[in-house]
Write an enzyme that holds these catalytic residues in place. Structure first.
Site, PDB file in Angstrom:
ATOM      1  N   ASP A 129       0.838  -1.207   0.000  1.00  0.00           N
ATOM      2  CA  ASP A 129       0.000   0.000   0.000  1.00  0.00           C
ATOM      3  C   ASP A 129       0.870   1.254   0.000  1.00  0.00           C
ATOM      4  O   ASP A 129       0.361   2.376  -0.050  1.00  0.00           O
ATOM      5  CB  ASP A 129      -1.009  -0.006   1.151  1.00  0.00           C
ATOM      6  CG  ASP A 129      -0.352  -0.084   2.518  1.00  0.00           C
ATOM      7  OD1 ASP A 129       0.890  -0.171   2.582  1.00  0.00           O
ATOM      8  OD2 ASP A 129      -1.092  -0.066   3.524  1.00  0.00           O
ATOM      9  N   SER A 130       2.206   1.060  -0.003  1.00  0.00           N
ATOM     10  CA  SER A 130       3.127   2.176  -0.246  1.00  0.00           C
ATOM     11  C   SER A 130       2.889   2.752  -1.647  1.00  0.00           C
ATOM     12  O   SER A 130       3.387   3.838  -1.962  1.00  0.00           O
ATOM     13  CB  SER A 130       4.584   1.733  -0.088  1.00  0.00           C
ATOM     14  OG  SER A 130       4.831   0.548  -0.827  1.00  0.00           O
ATOM     15  N   LYS A 162      -1.310  -9.326   2.965  1.00  0.00           N
ATOM     16  CA  LYS A 162      -0.556  -8.867   4.152  1.00  0.00           C
ATOM     17  C   LYS A 162      -1.443  -7.912   4.943  1.00  0.00           C
ATOM     18  O   LYS A 162      -2.114  -7.061   4.367  1.00  0.00           O
ATOM     19  CB  LYS A 162       0.755  -8.187   3.740  1.00  0.00           C
ATOM     20  CG  LYS A 162       1.543  -7.628   4.935  1.00  0.00           C
ATOM     21  CD  LYS A 162       2.994  -7.318   4.593  1.00  0.00           C
ATOM     22  CE  LYS A 162       3.214  -6.014   3.888  1.00  0.00           C
ATOM     23  NZ  LYS A 162       2.757  -4.807   4.618  1.00  0.00           N
ATOM     24  N   GLU A 191      -1.505  -5.452   8.644  1.00  0.00           N
ATOM     25  CA  GLU A 191      -0.702  -4.834   9.700  1.00  0.00           C
ATOM     26  C   GLU A 191      -1.391  -5.030  11.052  1.00  0.00           C
ATOM     27  O   GLU A 191      -2.575  -4.718  11.190  1.00  0.00           O
ATOM     28  CB  GLU A 191      -0.542  -3.333   9.427  1.00  0.00           C
ATOM     29  CG  GLU A 191       0.249  -3.031   8.169  1.00  0.00           C
ATOM     30  CD  GLU A 191       0.463  -1.544   7.953  1.00  0.00           C
ATOM     31  OE1 GLU A 191       0.111  -0.733   8.835  1.00  0.00           O
ATOM     32  OE2 GLU A 191       0.987  -1.187   6.871  1.00  0.00           O
ATOM     33  N   GLU A 212       9.073  -4.101  10.664  1.00  0.00           N
ATOM     34  CA  GLU A 212       9.512  -2.821  10.111  1.00  0.00           C
ATOM     35  C   GLU A 212      10.077  -1.929  11.200  1.00  0.00           C
ATOM     36  O   GLU A 212       9.433  -1.684  12.228  1.00  0.00           O
ATOM     37  CB  GLU A 212       8.315  -2.128   9.406  1.00  0.00           C
ATOM     38  CG  GLU A 212       8.710  -0.792   8.799  1.00  0.00           C
ATOM     39  CD  GLU A 212       7.697  -0.261   7.780  1.00  0.00           C
ATOM     40  OE1 GLU A 212       6.756  -0.986   7.407  1.00  0.00           O
ATOM     41  OE2 GLU A 212       7.876   0.898   7.358  1.00  0.00           O
ATOM     42  N   ASP A 220      -1.077  -6.053  -0.080  1.00  0.00           N
ATOM     43  CA  ASP A 220      -1.516  -5.418   1.167  1.00  0.00           C
ATOM     44  C   ASP A 220      -3.020  -5.223   1.181  1.00  0.00           C
ATOM     45  O   ASP A 220      -3.598  -4.717   0.211  1.00  0.00           O
ATOM     46  CB  ASP A 220      -0.877  -4.024   1.308  1.00  0.00           C
ATOM     47  CG  ASP A 220       0.414  -4.053   2.096  1.00  0.00           C
ATOM     48  OD1 ASP A 220       0.591  -4.971   2.924  1.00  0.00           O
ATOM     49  OD2 ASP A 220       1.243  -3.147   1.888  1.00  0.00           O
TER      50      ASP A 220
HETATM   51  O1  KIV Z   1       3.550  -1.135   1.646  1.00  0.00           O
HETATM   52  C1  KIV Z   1       4.745  -1.482   1.711  1.00  0.00           C
HETATM   53  O2  KIV Z   1       5.570  -1.182   0.840  1.00  0.00           O
HETATM   54  C2  KIV Z   1       5.167  -2.258   2.883  1.00  0.00           C
HETATM   55  C3  KIV Z   1       6.636  -2.488   3.069  1.00  0.00           C
HETATM   56  C4  KIV Z   1       7.253  -1.264   3.620  1.00  0.00           C
HETATM   57  C5  KIV Z   1       6.903  -3.673   3.908  1.00  0.00           C
HETATM   58  O3  KIV Z   1       4.355  -2.662   3.646  1.00  0.00           O
END
Ligand code: KIV
Length: 271
Positions: free
Chosen positions: A51-52, A120, A122, A189, A90
Site C-alpha cells: 500500500d506504499s 498482508k 498490519e 519494520e 496489502d
Molecule cells: O507497503 C509497503 O511497501 C510495505 C513495506 C514497507 C513492507 O508494507
C-alpha cells in the site's frame, strides 16, 4: 484439472524450506506490469504489492487513502507480469480492522480479482479475529509488526518502534500469536536489530525485515526508494542501488532541449 497445486514457482511452503536451510529471502515492492516483469527477471523471491503505492505511485503523504479497488488494479497489473515470485498484496487501511467479515470479503476480492498468492495485514492480537477468519478461508497471510504505517496517526511519528521494554515484549507476543494463528511469514519494520534477531530465532516462519537489521530471514525494500527515484527520502536503513532520479531528470531535460532545438526528430526518425 491440474493436481500440481499453484503454478507459481515460489510457494509459501518453499519459503519455510528456505528459512530451514538458512537461505535468505529477497522481497521487493512492485505496483505495475513493466517493473514487475523486470523484478521477476532479476530473481526476486517475493513481490509485495504494497500500500506504499499510495505514497510512491499516487503522491499521498500516508498509506491510508489507497482503496481496495486501487490495490486490486495494481495487483492485477503485477500478476499479468510475473511467473516465479510469490505475490503478496496489502489489505489497505479500513478494509480489515474491527470487522472480520469485511476483512474476509476484502481478502477474497483480492484473491479472486487479482489471482495473487497471499495478503498482508498490519497488526497483532487486536486484528486476530480478522486474521483467523481470512485464514479459515484458505487465504495465506503475511503479518506485519513494528512500524505499521497504517497506524501512523496513532504513533505520530515514523521513528524506530519497540525500543522500550513493554513495547518490545508486546511485539514478541504478537509475533508468536501470528505464527500460532497460521500466518506463513512476518514483516518486521523499523525495530532494533537485536529484537528482530530474537524474533527470527524464536519463530519457525520466515521473518522479513525492513529497517530491522541483518539477522532477519529476508529483506524487503520499496522499489522506488532502492532505485533512488526519490532523492528526498534517505532513512538509515535504505541502501540505494541506483540513482534513477538523476537518470530520469537528465533524460527528460535532454528531450526538452532536443525538441526545442529541432534536433528531435531527425531525418532517420521520421516517415
Ligand atoms: O507497503 C509497503 O511497501 C510495505 C513495506 C514497507 C513492507 O508494507
Amino acid at each position: 484439472m491440474s493436481t500440481e497445486g499453484t503454478s507459481r514457482v515460489l510457494t509459501t511452503h518453499k519459503l519455510l524450506e528456505m528459512k530451514e536451510r538458512g537461505e535468505k529471502i529477497a522481497m521487493l515492492t512492485a505496483y505495475d506490469y513493466t517493473s514487475a516483469k523486470i523484478v521477476d527477471a532479476a530473481g526476486i523471491d517475493i513481490i509485495l504489492v504494497g500500500d506504499s503505492a499510495a505514497n510512491v505511485m499516487a503522491g499521498h503523504e500516508t498509506t491510508l487513502p489507497i482503496t481496495l479497488d486501487q490495490m486490486i488494479y495494481h495487483a492485477q497489473s503485477v500478476m499479468r507480469a510475473v511467473k516465479n515470485p510469490l505475490v503478496v498484496v496489502d489489505l489497505p487501511f479500513g478494509t480489515y480492522q474491527g470487522n472480520s467479515k469485511e476483512a474476509l470479503h476484502s481478502a477474497v476480492r483480492i484473491m479472486k480479482e487479482s489471482e495473487a498468492d497471499a495478503v498482508k495485514l498490519e497488526g497483532g492480537v487486536e486484528i486476530m479475529e480478522s486474521i483467523q477468519r481470512i485464514l479459515s478461508a484458505g487465504i495465506p497471510i503475511m503479518g506485519h509488526l513494528g512500524l505499521t504505517p497504517q497506524s501512523i496517526h496513532k504513533f505520530g511519528t515514523y521513528a524506530v518502534r519497540a525500543r522500550e521494554k513493554a513495547e518490545a515484549e508486546k511485539l514478541v507476543a504478537d509475533a508468536h500469536a501470528l505464527e500460532d494463528a497460521g500466518c506463513f511469514a512476518l514483516v518486521l519494520e523499523k525495530i532494533p536489530a537485536l529484537l528482530a534477531k530474537q524474533i527470527t530465532e524464536e519463530l519457525r516462519i520466515p521473518v522479513i525485515g525492513i529497517g530491522a537489521g541483518r539477522y532477519c530471514d529476508g529483506q524487503v525494500l520499496v522499489m522506488h526508494d532502492m532505485l533512488g527515484l526519490n532523492n528526498k527520502f534517505s532513512p538509515r536503513f535504505l541502501r540505494r542501488y541506483a540513482n534513477l532520479y538523476d537518470c530520469y531528470l537528465n533524460a527528460f531535460k535532454n528531450y526538452v532541449s532536443d525538441v526545442k532545438s529541432c534536433d528531435f526528430p531527425n531525418e532517420s526518425e521520421q516517415y
